[in-house]
Design a protein around this motif. Structure first.
Motif, PDB file in Angstrom:
ATOM      1  N   GLN A 236      27.765  13.276 -60.471  1.00 44.71           N
ATOM      2  CA  GLN A 236      28.297  11.925 -60.636  1.00 44.71           C
ATOM      3  C   GLN A 236      27.800  11.289 -61.933  1.00 44.71           C
ATOM      4  OE1 GLN A 236      26.972  10.277 -56.905  1.00 44.71           O
ATOM      5  NE2 GLN A 236      28.946  10.638 -55.888  1.00 44.71           N
ATOM      6  N   MET A 237      26.547  11.579 -62.309  1.00 40.67           N
ATOM      7  CA  MET A 237      26.035  11.081 -63.584  1.00 40.67           C
ATOM      8  C   MET A 237      26.797  11.693 -64.751  1.00 40.67           C
ATOM      9  SD  MET A 237      21.958  11.257 -62.703  1.00 40.67           S
ATOM     10  CE  MET A 237      21.459  11.118 -64.406  1.00 40.67           C
ATOM     11  N   ALA A 238      27.207  12.951 -64.588  1.00 44.24           N
ATOM     12  CA  ALA A 238      27.876  13.658 -65.684  1.00 44.24           C
ATOM     13  C   ALA A 238      29.339  13.271 -65.829  1.00 44.24           C
ATOM     14  CB  ALA A 238      27.767  15.168 -65.469  1.00 44.24           C
ATOM     15  N   VAL A 239      29.962  12.775 -64.748  1.00 42.76           N
ATOM     16  CA  VAL A 239      31.405  12.516 -64.741  1.00 42.76           C
ATOM     17  C   VAL A 239      31.835  11.617 -65.895  1.00 42.76           C
ATOM     18  CG1 VAL A 239      33.176  11.223 -63.511  1.00 42.76           C
ATOM     19  CG2 VAL A 239      31.893  12.982 -62.316  1.00 42.76           C
ATOM     20  N   ASP A 240      31.259  10.422 -65.975  1.00 42.96           N
ATOM     21  CA  ASP A 240      31.668   9.476 -67.016  1.00 42.96           C
ATOM     22  C   ASP A 240      31.268   9.955 -68.406  1.00 42.96           C
ATOM     23  OD1 ASP A 240      32.818   7.776 -65.169  1.00 42.96           O
ATOM     24  OD2 ASP A 240      30.990   6.598 -64.894  1.00 42.96           O
ATOM     25  N   LEU A 241      30.122  10.632 -68.481  1.00 44.02           N
ATOM     26  CA  LEU A 241      29.652  11.103 -69.783  1.00 44.02           C
ATOM     27  C   LEU A 241      30.576  12.159 -70.378  1.00 44.02           C
ATOM     28  CD1 LEU A 241      25.830  11.342 -68.994  1.00 44.02           C
ATOM     29  CD2 LEU A 241      26.928   9.685 -70.514  1.00 44.02           C
ATOM     30  N   LEU A 242      31.289  12.906 -69.529  1.00 46.41           N
ATOM     31  CA  LEU A 242      32.214  13.928 -70.043  1.00 46.41           C
ATOM     32  C   LEU A 242      33.333  13.315 -70.868  1.00 46.41           C
ATOM     33  CD1 LEU A 242      32.577  16.353 -66.999  1.00 46.41           C
ATOM     34  CD2 LEU A 242      31.598  16.895 -69.235  1.00 46.41           C
ATOM     35  N   ASN A 243      33.626  12.037 -70.641  1.00 42.29           N
ATOM     36  CA  ASN A 243      34.682  11.350 -71.383  1.00 42.29           C
ATOM     37  C   ASN A 243      34.128  10.297 -72.328  1.00 42.29           C
ATOM     38  OD1 ASN A 243      36.905  12.682 -70.026  1.00 42.29           O
ATOM     39  ND2 ASN A 243      36.339  11.503 -68.207  1.00 42.29           N
ATOM     40  N   ASP A 244      32.841  10.377 -72.610  1.00 44.12           N
ATOM     41  CA  ASP A 244      32.215   9.371 -73.466  1.00 44.12           C
ATOM     42  C   ASP A 244      32.720   9.496 -74.898  1.00 44.12           C
ATOM     43  OD1 ASP A 244      29.633   7.458 -72.971  1.00 44.12           O
ATOM     44  OD2 ASP A 244      29.762   8.071 -75.074  1.00 44.12           O
ATOM     45  N   ARG A 245      32.591   8.426 -75.659  1.00 40.31           N
ATOM     46  CA  ARG A 245      33.090   8.409 -77.038  1.00 40.31           C
ATOM     47  C   ARG A 245      32.278   9.300 -77.966  1.00 40.31           C
ATOM     48  NH1 ARG A 245      33.191   2.246 -78.540  1.00 40.31           N
ATOM     49  NH2 ARG A 245      33.512   3.147 -80.622  1.00 40.31           N
ATOM     50  N   LEU A 246      30.983   9.474 -77.684  1.00 37.10           N
ATOM     51  CA  LEU A 246      30.139  10.256 -78.583  1.00 37.10           C
ATOM     52  C   LEU A 246      30.054  11.715 -78.135  1.00 37.10           C
ATOM     53  CD1 LEU A 246      27.169   7.857 -79.397  1.00 37.10           C
ATOM     54  CD2 LEU A 246      29.185   8.360 -80.766  1.00 37.10           C
ATOM     55  N   GLU A 248      27.776  13.786 -78.626  1.00 38.03           N
ATOM     56  CA  GLU A 248      26.420  14.059 -78.159  1.00 38.03           C
ATOM     57  C   GLU A 248      26.314  13.833 -76.649  1.00 38.03           C
ATOM     58  OE1 GLU A 248      21.892  12.868 -79.672  1.00 38.03           O
ATOM     59  OE2 GLU A 248      23.577  11.504 -80.006  1.00 38.03           O
ATOM     60  N   ALA A 249      26.929  12.783 -76.155  1.00 38.90           N
ATOM     61  CA  ALA A 249      26.922  12.483 -74.728  1.00 38.90           C
ATOM     62  C   ALA A 249      27.750  13.506 -73.961  1.00 38.90           C
ATOM     63  CB  ALA A 249      27.445  11.072 -74.477  1.00 38.90           C
ATOM     64  N   ARG A 250      28.908  13.873 -74.492  1.00 40.97           N
ATOM     65  CA  ARG A 250      29.777  14.837 -73.807  1.00 40.97           C
ATOM     66  C   ARG A 250      29.113  16.202 -73.701  1.00 40.97           C
ATOM     67  NH1 ARG A 250      33.585  12.325 -77.363  1.00 40.97           N
ATOM     68  NH2 ARG A 250      33.759  14.229 -78.619  1.00 40.97           N
ATOM     69  N   GLU A 251      28.461  16.618 -74.769  1.00 40.29           N
ATOM     70  CA  GLU A 251      27.778  17.911 -74.743  1.00 40.29           C
ATOM     71  C   GLU A 251      26.621  17.900 -73.749  1.00 40.29           C
ATOM     72  OE1 GLU A 251      27.097  21.730 -75.250  1.00 40.29           O
ATOM     73  OE2 GLU A 251      28.793  20.637 -76.129  1.00 40.29           O
ATOM     74  N   ALA A 252      25.879  16.809 -73.697  1.00 43.15           N
ATOM     75  CA  ALA A 252      24.779  16.691 -72.735  1.00 43.15           C
ATOM     76  C   ALA A 252      25.323  16.743 -71.304  1.00 43.15           C
ATOM     77  CB  ALA A 252      24.011  15.395 -72.964  1.00 43.15           C
ATOM     78  N   ALA A 253      26.468  16.103 -71.062  1.00 47.89           N
ATOM     79  CA  ALA A 253      27.070  16.118 -69.724  1.00 47.89           C
ATOM     80  C   ALA A 253      27.443  17.534 -69.321  1.00 47.89           C
ATOM     81  CB  ALA A 253      28.300  15.212 -69.701  1.00 47.89           C
ATOM     82  N   ARG A 254      28.026  18.298 -70.229  1.00 44.55           N
ATOM     83  CA  ARG A 254      28.376  19.694 -69.919  1.00 44.55           C
ATOM     84  C   ARG A 254      27.130  20.505 -69.595  1.00 44.55           C
ATOM     85  NH1 ARG A 254      32.606  18.654 -73.751  1.00 44.55           N
ATOM     86  NH2 ARG A 254      31.224  19.083 -75.519  1.00 44.55           N
ATOM     87  N   ILE A 256      24.375  19.357 -68.282  1.00 43.46           N
ATOM     88  CA  ILE A 256      23.924  18.947 -66.942  1.00 43.46           C
ATOM     89  C   ILE A 256      24.717  19.692 -65.870  1.00 43.46           C
ATOM     90  CG2 ILE A 256      23.833  17.019 -65.315  1.00 43.46           C
ATOM     91  CD1 ILE A 256      23.364  15.180 -67.791  1.00 43.46           C
ATOM     92  N   VAL A 257      26.048  19.744 -66.038  1.00 44.14           N
ATOM     93  CA  VAL A 257      26.904  20.416 -65.058  1.00 44.14           C
ATOM     94  C   VAL A 257      26.545  21.899 -64.962  1.00 44.14           C
ATOM     95  CG1 VAL A 257      29.285  21.042 -64.483  1.00 44.14           C
ATOM     96  CG2 VAL A 257      28.774  18.766 -65.393  1.00 44.14           C
ATOM     97  N   LEU A 258      26.329  22.534 -66.096  1.00 45.65           N
ATOM     98  CA  LEU A 258      25.996  23.968 -66.088  1.00 45.65           C
ATOM     99  C   LEU A 258      24.649  24.216 -65.421  1.00 45.65           C
ATOM    100  CD1 LEU A 258      27.255  24.964 -69.657  1.00 45.65           C
ATOM    101  CD2 LEU A 258      28.278  25.604 -67.462  1.00 45.65           C
ATOM    102  N   SER A 259      23.684  23.298 -65.622  1.00 45.77           N
ATOM    103  CA  SER A 259      22.388  23.434 -64.955  1.00 45.77           C
ATOM    104  C   SER A 259      22.535  23.309 -63.439  1.00 45.77           C
ATOM    105  CB  SER A 259      21.408  22.374 -65.473  1.00 45.77           C
ATOM    106  OG  SER A 259      21.076  22.594 -66.825  1.00 45.77           O
ATOM    107  N   VAL A 260      23.373  22.367 -63.002  1.00 47.05           N
ATOM    108  CA  VAL A 260      23.615  22.206 -61.565  1.00 47.05           C
ATOM    109  C   VAL A 260      24.282  23.467 -61.006  1.00 47.05           C
ATOM    110  CG1 VAL A 260      24.902  20.906 -59.822  1.00 47.05           C
ATOM    111  CG2 VAL A 260      23.757  19.692 -61.696  1.00 47.05           C
ATOM    112  N   PHE A 261      25.235  24.011 -61.748  1.00 44.49           N
ATOM    113  CA  PHE A 261      25.918  25.227 -61.279  1.00 44.49           C
ATOM    114  C   PHE A 261      24.950  26.395 -61.163  1.00 44.49           C
ATOM    115  CE2 PHE A 261      28.223  29.193 -62.252  1.00 44.49           C
ATOM    116  CZ  PHE A 261      29.039  29.242 -61.125  1.00 44.49           C
ATOM    117  N   GLU A 262      24.017  26.506 -62.091  1.00 49.96           N
ATOM    118  CA  GLU A 262      23.038  27.597 -62.020  1.00 49.96           C
ATOM    119  C   GLU A 262      22.231  27.518 -60.733  1.00 49.96           C
ATOM    120  OE1 GLU A 262      22.444  30.310 -64.027  1.00 49.96           O
ATOM    121  OE2 GLU A 262      24.379  29.678 -64.872  1.00 49.96           O
ATOM    122  N   GLY A 263      21.874  26.309 -60.329  1.00 52.45           N
ATOM    123  CA  GLY A 263      21.167  26.139 -59.065  1.00 52.45           C
ATOM    124  C   GLY A 263      22.064  26.369 -57.868  1.00 52.45           C
ATOM    125  N   PHE A 264      23.341  26.045 -58.000  1.00 56.86           N
ATOM    126  CA  PHE A 264      24.291  26.169 -56.898  1.00 56.86           C
ATOM    127  C   PHE A 264      24.654  27.625 -56.624  1.00 56.86           C
ATOM    128  CE2 PHE A 264      28.757  26.672 -55.696  1.00 56.86           C
ATOM    129  CZ  PHE A 264      28.815  25.938 -54.519  1.00 56.86           C
TER     130      PHE A 264
END
Length: 300
Positions: A236-246, A248-254, A256-264
Motif C-alpha cells: 500500500q505504501m508503494a502503490v501511490d509512489l509507483l505513479n509519483d512525479r519523480l 527516484e520515488a517510482r524506482e524506490a517503490a518498485r 519495495i515491491v520486489l523486496s516484498v515479493f522475495e519474502g512472499f
C-alpha cells in the motif's frame, strides 16, 4: 544712450529645487535574530563561514578529561555565537564517538540543538549539525528511539529529509550521508514506523527521499520481518509512489515491491499465480495489476 551689457548666456528659467533622494540603509540584525525561524532565507555569504573546519569523523579525537568537560559542552550548545556553537557541535561528535555514556543523559537536548542548527541559514552551522547527526546515529543507533522523546527524533528526521531534498549540493549530499547512517544503525521495523508517514508528504522531493530510505530499510529485512511489518502495508505504501512525479520515488517503490515479493515467494510453489491472487485479494484491482506488473512485467 548707453546700452546695458548683455550676458553671453541665453536666459533660462530658474530650476525647481530637486528633492533629496531617499537612501535606504539596511538594518543589521543580531546573530540571534537571524538563525532559526525561516529555512528558506538566502544563505549568508560564504566568506562568513570560512573560519569553520569540516572535520571528518575519523579525524576527531577523544576529549581530555571528558567528565570535567561535559558541563562546558552543555553551556556551549546554548551559545548565541554561531562559531562557538559549531565548535560545541564538533565536541558533541567527539563525545558521541568516544564518551557516549556521558552524552546519553543530554542526548535529547543535543538532538533539539541539531534541529535548530539545521534551520539556520548559515551553511557552516547547518552542515556541521548534519555531520553531528551522522556520528550520533552511528554511536547510539536505536537508543535514539528508546532514550529520547520521540518528538525530538521526528523533528530531526524531518529536517534531514528536507535538507536532503534541497538544491544546495553540499548540504544535500551531507544529509544523504546522515540518512544512510540512520538506516545502517537503526533496525528496519522501528525505523519504518517513523518513515512511513513521509511517503504522503506534500513536498515531492521529501516523498522521494523517504521512499528511497524506506526501500533501503526494507532491503535489509528478512521474510519474518517483512511479515511482521505487513506485506500488504508495504504494498500500500508503494502503490501511490509507483505513479509519483519523480523517477527516484517510482524506482524506490518498485524496489519495495520486489523486496516484498522475495519474502512472499519463499512460501509459494506457483509464484506467479500466487502473487496475483495475493495482490487481488488485498488491493483494488487496478493497484493489484500494478503490483503484478512490477514483478512479472510481461504478464499484464
Amino acid at each position: 544712450m548707453a546700452l546695458r551689457p548683455i550676458d553671453n548666456a541665453l536666459p533660462t528659467t530658474p530650476e525647481r529645487p530637486k528633492k533629496q533622494a531617499k537612501v535606504s540603509v539596511p538594518i543589521q540584525k543580531k546573530a540571534s535574530e537571524i538563525g532559526v525561524t525561516d529555512e528558506n532565507k538566502a544563505p549568508l555569504p560564504p566568506s562568513a563561514d570560512a573560519s569553520v573546519d569540516y572535520i571528518p569523523s575519523e579525524n576527531l579525537k577523544p576529549i581530555q578529561d571528558p567528565e570535567s568537560n561535559i558541563q562546558s559542552l552543555v553551556e556551549g550548545l546554548d551559545s548565541k555565537d554561531w562559531v562557538k556553537l559549531c565548535e560545541s557541535l564538533n565536541d558533541a561528535r567527539r563525545f558521541s564517538l568516544y564518551h557516549s555514556a556521558l552524552l546519553l543523559p543530554i542526548l535529547e537536548k543535543v538532538m533539539l540543538v541539531l534541529v535548530k542548527a539545521m534551520k539556520n541559514p548559515r551553511s557552516a552551522l547547518c552542515k556541521t549539525s548534519i555531520m553531528a547527526a551522522s556520528d550520533i546515529f552511528n554511536a547510539f543507533g536505536e537508543k535514539l528511539l528508546n532514550s529520547t522523546d520521540s518528538g525530538a527524533f521526528d523533528q530531526l528526521l524531518l529536517q534531514l529529509l528536507l535538507k536532503a531534498s534541497q538544491d544546495k549540493k553540499f548540504v544535500c549530499e551531507e544529509a544523504d550521508k546522515s540518512l544512510n547512517a540512520m538506516v545502517k544503525s537503526i533496525a528496519p521495523l522501528p525505523l519504518l514506523q517513523k518513515l512511513r508517514g513521509y511517503v504522503n508528504h506534500s513536498n515531492l522531493r521529501v516523498r522521494a527521499k523517504a521512499a528511497v530510505f524506506i526501500s533501503n530499510s526494507v532491503s535489509k529485512m528478512g521474510r519474518e520481518e517483512i511479515k511482521e511489518f505487513g506485506m500488504v502495508t508495504l504494498l500500500q505504501m508503494a502503490v501511490d509512489l509507483l505513479n509519483d512525479r519523480l523517477p527516484e520515488a517510482r524506482e524506490a517503490a518498485r524496489s519495495i515491491v520486489l523486496s516484498v515479493f522475495e519474502g512472499f515467494k519463499e512460501d509459494e510453489e506457483n509464484e506467479e499465480e500466487a502473487w496475483q491472487s495475493f495482490c487481488q485479494a488485498n488491493l483494488p484491482l487496478i493497484h493489484a495489476q500494478s503490483m503484478v506488473k512490477v514483478v512479472f512485467p510481461s504478464k499484464v
